[in-house]
Scaffold this motif. Sequence first.
Motif, PDB file in Angstrom:
ATOM      1  N   VAL A 136      -2.731 -10.024  -3.094  1.00  0.00           N
ATOM      2  CA  VAL A 136      -2.906 -10.557  -1.867  1.00  0.00           C
ATOM      3  C   VAL A 136      -1.545 -10.590  -0.868  1.00  0.00           C
ATOM      4  O   VAL A 136      -1.486 -10.550   0.186  1.00  0.00           O
ATOM      5  N   VAL A 137      -0.624 -11.287  -1.763  1.00  0.00           N
ATOM      6  CA  VAL A 137       0.752 -11.140  -0.734  1.00  0.00           C
ATOM      7  C   VAL A 137       1.202  -9.842  -0.571  1.00  0.00           C
ATOM      8  O   VAL A 137       1.750  -9.610   0.551  1.00  0.00           O
ATOM      9  N   LEU A 138       0.926  -8.867  -1.306  1.00  0.00           N
ATOM     10  CA  LEU A 138       1.458  -7.401  -1.185  1.00  0.00           C
ATOM     11  C   LEU A 138       0.702  -6.566  -0.130  1.00  0.00           C
ATOM     12  O   LEU A 138       1.083  -5.870   0.275  1.00  0.00           O
ATOM     13  N   GLU A 139      -0.564  -6.992  -0.114  1.00  0.00           N
ATOM     14  CA  GLU A 139      -1.405  -6.163   0.694  1.00  0.00           C
ATOM     15  C   GLU A 139      -1.011  -5.587   2.266  1.00  0.00           C
ATOM     16  O   GLU A 139      -0.802  -4.682   2.568  1.00  0.00           O
ATOM     17  N   PRO A 140      -0.355  -6.660   3.088  1.00  0.00           N
ATOM     18  CA  PRO A 140      -0.031  -6.415   4.259  1.00  0.00           C
ATOM     19  C   PRO A 140       1.364  -5.317   4.130  1.00  0.00           C
ATOM     20  O   PRO A 140       1.324  -4.499   5.128  1.00  0.00           O
ATOM     21  N   ARG A 141       1.892  -5.533   3.037  1.00  0.00           N
ATOM     22  CA  ARG A 141       3.136  -4.584   2.845  1.00  0.00           C
ATOM     23  C   ARG A 141       2.605  -3.201   2.428  1.00  0.00           C
ATOM     24  O   ARG A 141       3.321  -2.052   2.957  1.00  0.00           O
TER      25      ARG A 141
END
Length: 305
Positions: A136-141
Amino acid sequence: MHPLKGILLKLVAVSCFIVMSSLIKASTPHVPAGEAVFFRSFCSLPIIVGWLAARGDLSTGMRVANPMAHVWRGFIGTTSMGCGFAALAFLPLPEVTALGYTMPLLVVVFAAMFLGEKVGIFRIGAVVLGLCGVMVVLEPRVTTLGGDMVEITQAAGALLVLFGATCGALAQVHIRNMVKTEQTSAIVFWFSITATAMSLLTIPFGWVMPTPFEATALICAGLVGGVGQIFLTSSYRFADASLVAPFDYASMLFALLIGYFAFGEVPTAQMLIGAAIIIAAGVIILIRERQLGLQRAKAQQSKTP
């Protein structure tokens, strides 16, 4: 045992480490990560040596039973620290902190792989939950890998945090083996020595002359990191590890406050949700570890002398 004192010491230690990271972050746009590792390790040495001397543990801290174990711990620990420091140049402090919580999840996996520890469905489920939070944290990256250079460097920063967390988890599993033959004071002392020496190997990759502000920040980071290490170690003298360990997650609150007021970083809702999931998984694992610890203690007490 003094549980409240142990908790307070742990909170002070956590705040010291976040302040240390903030000071490193203030210098990383110009100072390479390897150079930051040197300042962090070298400047903490006087604090650690003074603390060991005050406790009468200086001779114990210098005594080594297995030198190569310390070299290996120094290599993977220094790599972990360097990756974390490098990531601070690319990502907001709260995001680096959130992704760093991957480490205790990976410790469970590596302990099963390398130490033969039995991992039940309860902890496996918690690890999977935590990794979902990481995604969830990584998805935008990940979804902006084809974007501009800023977005690409931010994605690289996220990968650096995860690689650093992986190395940190390997280091923790390695320390579980080391404590069978090595004293805690020796592990702390020689890690500072090996990290200082290994950071010097990065000189050919472009060290710079820090500005007066950057030099002050780096020196203070080393001193604060050394003080944090002392408070961290001391906290486990006054309370059980299972009691004080969850207070590691107070670092997110400190990171949010410092990130906002010092660097103008406003976390996204998605990052906060992902961080909450990772923290929940970590707490579940800690609760389960506490239960297993109590069961092992009862089993040990019930053995026939």
